[in-house]
Design a protein around this motif. Sequence first.
Motif, PDB file in Angstrom:
ATOM      1  N   ASP A   7       0.868  -1.180   0.000  1.00 50.69           N
ATOM      2  CA  ASP A   7       0.000   0.000   0.000  1.00 50.69           C
ATOM      3  C   ASP A   7       0.904   1.230   0.000  1.00 50.69           C
ATOM      4  O   ASP A   7       1.914   1.247   0.709  1.00 50.69           O
ATOM      5  CB  ASP A   7      -0.913   0.004   1.248  1.00 50.69           C
ATOM      6  CG  ASP A   7      -2.117   0.913   1.075  1.00 50.69           C
ATOM      7  OD1 ASP A   7      -1.910   2.105   0.768  1.00 50.69           O
ATOM      8  OD2 ASP A   7      -3.252   0.438   1.248  1.00 50.69           O
ATOM      9  N   ASP A   8       0.526   2.254  -0.768  1.00 49.15           N
ATOM     10  CA  ASP A   8       1.349   3.468  -0.813  1.00 49.15           C
ATOM     11  C   ASP A   8       1.122   4.357   0.401  1.00 49.15           C
ATOM     12  O   ASP A   8       1.833   5.346   0.582  1.00 49.15           O
ATOM     13  CB  ASP A   8       1.104   4.256  -2.106  1.00 49.15           C
ATOM     14  CG  ASP A   8      -0.355   4.608  -2.314  1.00 49.15           C
ATOM     15  OD1 ASP A   8      -1.227   3.775  -1.994  1.00 49.15           O
ATOM     16  OD2 ASP A   8      -0.640   5.718  -2.802  1.00 49.15           O
ATOM     17  N   ASN A  56      -5.123   0.944  -6.005  1.00 51.98           N
ATOM     18  CA  ASN A  56      -4.709   2.223  -6.588  1.00 51.98           C
ATOM     19  C   ASN A  56      -3.376   2.671  -5.996  1.00 51.98           C
ATOM     20  O   ASN A  56      -3.335   3.136  -4.861  1.00 51.98           O
ATOM     21  CB  ASN A  56      -5.778   3.269  -6.252  1.00 51.98           C
ATOM     22  CG  ASN A  56      -6.299   3.959  -7.484  1.00 51.98           C
ATOM     23  OD1 ASN A  56      -5.838   3.694  -8.591  1.00 51.98           O
ATOM     24  ND2 ASN A  56      -7.246   4.842  -7.296  1.00 51.98           N
ATOM     25  N   MET A  57      -2.310   2.538  -6.757  1.00 51.29           N
ATOM     26  CA  MET A  57      -0.991   2.954  -6.257  1.00 51.29           C
ATOM     27  C   MET A  57      -0.187   3.544  -7.403  1.00 51.29           C
ATOM     28  O   MET A  57      -0.413   3.192  -8.568  1.00 51.29           O
ATOM     29  CB  MET A  57      -0.229   1.739  -5.685  1.00 51.29           C
ATOM     30  CG  MET A  57      -0.855   1.115  -4.458  1.00 51.29           C
ATOM     31  SD  MET A  57       0.087  -0.317  -3.881  1.00 51.29           S
ATOM     32  CE  MET A  57      -0.262  -1.527  -5.166  1.00 51.29           C
ATOM     33  N   PRO A  58       0.786   4.411  -7.100  1.00 48.84           N
ATOM     34  CA  PRO A  58       1.647   4.938  -8.158  1.00 48.84           C
ATOM     35  C   PRO A  58       2.638   3.872  -8.644  1.00 48.84           C
ATOM     36  O   PRO A  58       2.833   2.861  -7.979  1.00 48.84           O
ATOM     37  CB  PRO A  58       2.384   6.086  -7.451  1.00 48.84           C
ATOM     38  CG  PRO A  58       2.367   5.721  -6.008  1.00 48.84           C
ATOM     39  CD  PRO A  58       1.091   4.963  -5.788  1.00 48.84           C
ATOM     40  N   SER A  83     -10.162   0.594  -1.378  1.00 45.30           N
ATOM     41  CA  SER A  83     -11.343   1.442  -1.169  1.00 45.30           C
ATOM     42  C   SER A  83     -12.362   1.252  -2.282  1.00 45.30           C
ATOM     43  O   SER A  83     -13.468   1.775  -2.195  1.00 45.30           O
ATOM     44  CB  SER A  83     -10.929   2.909  -1.088  1.00 45.30           C
ATOM     45  OG  SER A  83     -10.333   3.315  -2.287  1.00 45.30           O
ATOM     46  N   GLU A  84     -12.005   0.542  -3.329  1.00 43.85           N
ATOM     47  CA  GLU A  84     -12.890   0.387  -4.477  1.00 43.85           C
ATOM     48  C   GLU A  84     -13.595  -0.957  -4.426  1.00 43.85           C
ATOM     49  O   GLU A  84     -12.952  -1.998  -4.539  1.00 43.85           O
ATOM     50  CB  GLU A  84     -12.095   0.490  -5.770  1.00 43.85           C
ATOM     51  CG  GLU A  84     -11.338   1.801  -5.843  1.00 43.85           C
ATOM     52  CD  GLU A  84     -11.160   2.262  -7.262  1.00 43.85           C
ATOM     53  OE1 GLU A  84     -12.157   2.283  -8.005  1.00 43.85           O
ATOM     54  OE2 GLU A  84     -10.042   2.584  -7.624  1.00 43.85           O
ATOM     55  N   GLY A  85     -14.915  -0.911  -4.274  1.00 45.03           N
ATOM     56  CA  GLY A  85     -15.643  -2.159  -4.088  1.00 45.03           C
ATOM     57  C   GLY A  85     -16.657  -2.471  -5.170  1.00 45.03           C
ATOM     58  O   GLY A  85     -17.572  -3.248  -4.934  1.00 45.03           O
ATOM     59  N   THR A  86     -16.512  -1.875  -6.364  1.00 50.80           N
ATOM     60  CA  THR A  86     -17.514  -2.136  -7.402  1.00 50.80           C
ATOM     61  C   THR A  86     -17.475  -3.607  -7.825  1.00 50.80           C
ATOM     62  O   THR A  86     -16.427  -4.263  -7.771  1.00 50.80           O
ATOM     63  CB  THR A  86     -17.291  -1.261  -8.649  1.00 50.80           C
ATOM     64  OG1 THR A  86     -16.021  -1.580  -9.217  1.00 50.80           O
ATOM     65  CG2 THR A  86     -17.341   0.225  -8.302  1.00 50.80           C
ATOM     66  N   MET A  89     -14.870  -4.403 -10.528  1.00 50.63           N
ATOM     67  CA  MET A  89     -13.485  -4.545 -10.099  1.00 50.63           C
ATOM     68  C   MET A  89     -13.280  -5.848  -9.337  1.00 50.63           C
ATOM     69  O   MET A  89     -12.235  -6.496  -9.475  1.00 50.63           O
ATOM     70  CB  MET A  89     -13.071  -3.335  -9.250  1.00 50.63           C
ATOM     71  CG  MET A  89     -13.044  -2.059 -10.080  1.00 50.63           C
ATOM     72  SD  MET A  89     -12.539  -0.608  -9.166  1.00 50.63           S
ATOM     73  CE  MET A  89     -10.765  -0.799  -9.125  1.00 50.63           C
ATOM     74  N   VAL A 103     -12.907  -4.682   1.224  1.00 49.51           N
ATOM     75  CA  VAL A 103     -13.181  -3.282   0.898  1.00 49.51           C
ATOM     76  C   VAL A 103     -13.035  -2.424   2.157  1.00 49.51           C
ATOM     77  O   VAL A 103     -13.539  -2.766   3.231  1.00 49.51           O
ATOM     78  CB  VAL A 103     -14.606  -3.132   0.317  1.00 49.51           C
ATOM     79  CG1 VAL A 103     -14.893  -1.663  -0.011  1.00 49.51           C
ATOM     80  CG2 VAL A 103     -14.762  -3.980  -0.946  1.00 49.51           C
ATOM     81  N   LYS A 104     -12.324  -1.296   2.009  1.00 46.52           N
ATOM     82  CA  LYS A 104     -12.202  -0.314   3.096  1.00 46.52           C
ATOM     83  C   LYS A 104     -13.479   0.514   3.162  1.00 46.52           C
ATOM     84  O   LYS A 104     -14.009   0.858   2.103  1.00 46.52           O
ATOM     85  CB  LYS A 104     -11.030   0.632   2.844  1.00 46.52           C
ATOM     86  CG  LYS A 104      -9.682  -0.032   2.629  1.00 46.52           C
ATOM     87  CD  LYS A 104      -8.669   1.010   2.132  1.00 46.52           C
ATOM     88  CE  LYS A 104      -7.374   0.348   1.685  1.00 46.52           C
ATOM     89  NZ  LYS A 104      -6.429   1.321   1.080  1.00 46.52           N
ATOM     90  N   PRO A 105     -13.996   0.878   4.328  1.00 46.46           N
ATOM     91  CA  PRO A 105     -13.458   0.577   5.645  1.00 46.46           C
ATOM     92  C   PRO A 105     -13.775  -0.859   6.061  1.00 46.46           C
ATOM     93  O   PRO A 105     -14.819  -1.394   5.708  1.00 46.46           O
ATOM     94  CB  PRO A 105     -14.188   1.578   6.551  1.00 46.46           C
ATOM     95  CG  PRO A 105     -15.510   1.808   5.878  1.00 46.46           C
ATOM     96  CD  PRO A 105     -15.227   1.712   4.419  1.00 46.46           C
ATOM     97  N   PHE A 106     -12.865  -1.455   6.815  1.00 49.77           N
ATOM     98  CA  PHE A 106     -13.025  -2.847   7.236  1.00 49.77           C
ATOM     99  C   PHE A 106     -12.860  -2.937   8.750  1.00 49.77           C
ATOM    100  O   PHE A 106     -12.434  -1.975   9.397  1.00 49.77           O
ATOM    101  CB  PHE A 106     -11.978  -3.728   6.552  1.00 49.77           C
ATOM    102  CG  PHE A 106     -10.581  -3.190   6.676  1.00 49.77           C
ATOM    103  CD1 PHE A 106      -9.870  -3.285   7.865  1.00 49.77           C
ATOM    104  CD2 PHE A 106      -9.976  -2.560   5.607  1.00 49.77           C
ATOM    105  CE1 PHE A 106      -8.589  -2.765   7.990  1.00 49.77           C
ATOM    106  CE2 PHE A 106      -8.681  -2.036   5.726  1.00 49.77           C
ATOM    107  CZ  PHE A 106      -8.000  -2.139   6.920  1.00 49.77           C
TER     108      PHE A 106
END
Lengths: 122, 167
Positions: A7-8, A56-58, A83-86, A89, A103-106
């Motif tokens: 995680d970034d 999602n990270m650089p 954080s993306e729970g669609t 995805m 999925v965050k929040p957990f």
Amino acid sequence: MKIMLVDDSKAMRLIVRRALREAGFGHHEISEANNGAEALAAIRAQRPDVVLSDWNMPEMNGIQLLDALVSEGASLKFGFVTSEGTQEMQEQAKQNGAQFYIVKPFTAEVFQEVLTPFLGRG
Amino acid sequence: MNEQTLRSLPGPEVLAGLVSEVMQTMFSIGFGFDEPSGITPPWRDTETWRTLGVPIAGGVPVVVIVASDRAGATRLATAMFDCPQEDVDGAMIDDALGELVNIVAGQLKPSLGPDRVLGLPQVLMAGAGLAAEDAPWRAAFLSTRQGDVRVWVAIREQENHRTGGLS
């Protein structure tokens, strides 16, 4: 077992560590990486059993990391903590080889429920 | 931002509910609606507020914004890093606020329509494109019962989306 957190956000890596501990998985060996590219190099060197990755990270995102590991034939369990729970995805993650999706929040209870099949009972 | 776009964005109750849910679920910090009257929007008052945004591309690009004052941001960072207040520095505050806005944006994304793509958290500074315009936004102002944490959460059209940048 060896677990790698990718995680970034340093804050989120600490939060995930805390959740693992509270879920009863604190006795496992835990390492960290800041993004997908860093994780890929560290995974080759350290051979973790389980990887928990942000999406999602650089530099290299989580799904690119997963694709790289699959193409290398890496033998490990891989899942997302994102954080993306669609639904799209989550389906993409599963199709590309992810074994779990948080999925965050957990809460620590979610970690326990989702990760026990991979880490055993704490 | 035109009125149609503004109407399609989530309202203050939704924004406030998401921040409350994230903070309550992960850190047991409860928030309630507060009165923002007389307070300058945070992206115009960088002396008081630290503001981070996450762009969401696709369709009409929008940016989700979370801001907190120094004391509140320090308290949030203390909770996230699980450390004493005196150990908190600026990078930790940005990391904590960035993660909060990232989670809120991730929760909002499905309601904004298909083919949306979440960007990475960025610090929003005064005088940058986002802060310069007076376009309307949807926002909520929250605080803890003790008043030690104040948080703005907002969503608005990304002003310079035609050039692809956030600020």
